[in-house]
Design a protein around this motif. Structure first.
Motif, short mmCIF file in Angstrom:
data_model
loop_
_atom_site.label_atom_id
_atom_site.label_comp_id
_atom_site.label_asym_id
_atom_site.label_seq_id
_atom_site.Cartn_x
_atom_site.Cartn_y
_atom_site.Cartn_z
N LYS A 89 -13.92 -21.45 -3.77
CA LYS A 89 -12.72 -21.31 -2.94
C LYS A 89 -12.39 -22.64 -2.29
N ASP A 90 -11.11 -22.89 -2.13
CA ASP A 90 -10.61 -24.00 -1.33
C ASP A 90 -9.91 -23.35 -0.15
N GLU A 91 -10.59 -23.28 0.97
CA GLU A 91 -10.06 -22.58 2.16
C GLU A 91 -8.74 -23.18 2.65
N LYS A 92 -8.61 -24.50 2.59
CA LYS A 92 -7.38 -25.15 3.07
C LYS A 92 -6.16 -24.72 2.26
N LYS A 93 -6.32 -24.74 0.95
CA LYS A 93 -5.19 -24.42 0.07
C LYS A 93 -5.10 -22.94 -0.26
N LYS A 94 -6.05 -22.15 0.24
CA LYS A 94 -6.09 -20.72 -0.05
C LYS A 94 -6.11 -20.46 -1.56
N HIS A 95 -6.91 -21.28 -2.25
CA HIS A 95 -7.05 -21.13 -3.71
C HIS A 95 -8.48 -20.70 -4.03
N CYS A 96 -8.62 -19.81 -4.99
CA CYS A 96 -9.95 -19.47 -5.49
C CYS A 96 -9.92 -19.46 -7.01
N TRP A 97 -11.09 -19.61 -7.58
CA TRP A 97 -11.21 -19.66 -9.03
C TRP A 97 -12.49 -18.97 -9.44
N GLU A 98 -12.52 -18.50 -10.69
CA GLU A 98 -13.70 -17.86 -11.24
C GLU A 98 -13.81 -18.14 -12.72
N ARG A 99 -15.03 -18.10 -13.18
CA ARG A 99 -15.31 -18.12 -14.61
C ARG A 99 -16.12 -16.86 -14.88
N LYS A 130 -7.02 -11.35 -8.52
CA LYS A 130 -7.66 -12.50 -7.86
C LYS A 130 -9.12 -12.16 -7.56
N ASP A 131 -9.53 -12.39 -6.32
CA ASP A 131 -10.93 -12.17 -5.96
C ASP A 131 -11.15 -10.83 -5.25
N ALA A 132 -10.08 -10.14 -4.87
CA ALA A 132 -10.27 -8.89 -4.11
C ALA A 132 -9.07 -7.96 -4.14
N GLY A 133 -8.20 -8.09 -5.11
CA GLY A 133 -7.05 -7.19 -5.19
C GLY A 133 -6.15 -7.33 -3.98
N ILE A 134 -5.70 -6.22 -3.46
CA ILE A 134 -4.78 -6.23 -2.31
C ILE A 134 -5.43 -6.84 -1.07
N ARG A 135 -6.76 -6.87 -1.04
CA ARG A 135 -7.49 -7.43 0.11
C ARG A 135 -7.68 -8.95 0.00
N SER A 136 -7.26 -9.54 -1.09
CA SER A 136 -7.44 -10.98 -1.30
C SER A 136 -6.59 -11.78 -0.33
N THR A 140 -3.38 -18.58 -4.43
CA THR A 140 -3.41 -18.88 -5.85
C THR A 140 -4.81 -18.60 -6.39
N TYR A 141 -4.88 -18.41 -7.70
CA TYR A 141 -6.14 -18.04 -8.34
C TYR A 141 -6.11 -18.51 -9.78
#
Length: 146
Positions: A89-99, A130-136, A140-141
């Protein structure tokens, strides 16, 4: 196609028989089935996390990284097992990624010819989830699905 994250309404809960789906056996110690989903109402495709496996050897109840999903596609309910390999996660940009790695997809024989399209739609739904559906909280993801 337009996937959106929603809480599962009482009407949809009954329509898709989630009460019965939630009673299916799980392979491991696991979380409860989710009450949220990612759905494209126009094409009647939806994705919902059935459970996440809990590591029985870990006293804190940490997850193993394996998640099992219900994926409803072309009037066929499939079960999908994924393994999270990496995430960040990049907390500043509100971006998360996964593999993630696709471990298994249970698909009827009649649907096997549509496997590539189903996998494309699965990936599209996971990206919207994303990482948590409606709770995300992510704006960006990005996802790599192996």
């Amino acid at each position: 196609m337009a996937f959106v994250n929603e809480y599962i309404s009482a009407g949809d809960f009954n329509k898709y028989h989630f009460n019965e789906l939630n009673k299916r056996p799980k392979r491991a110690n696991a979380t409860d089935p989710s009450d949220v989903w990612t759905i494209d109402r126009e094409t009647n495709i939806w994705l919902r996390q059935f459970y996440a496996e809990i590591d029985p050897k870990n006293p804190k109840g940490d997850l193993t990284g394996i998640t099992v999903w219900d994926f409803y596609w072309q009037k066929d309910l499939m079960q999908v097992r994924l393994l999270s390999l990496e995430s960040g996660k990049d907390e500043k940009k509100k971006h998360c990624w996964e593999r993630k790695k696709l471990l298994e997809i249970e698909m009827s024989v009649s649907m096997a010819q549509f496997q590539l399209q189903a996998l494309r739609d699965l990936k599209s739904a996971l990206i919207v989830y994303k990482d948590a559906g409606i709770r995300s909280e992510a704006k960006t993801y990005s996802l790599v699905l192996e």
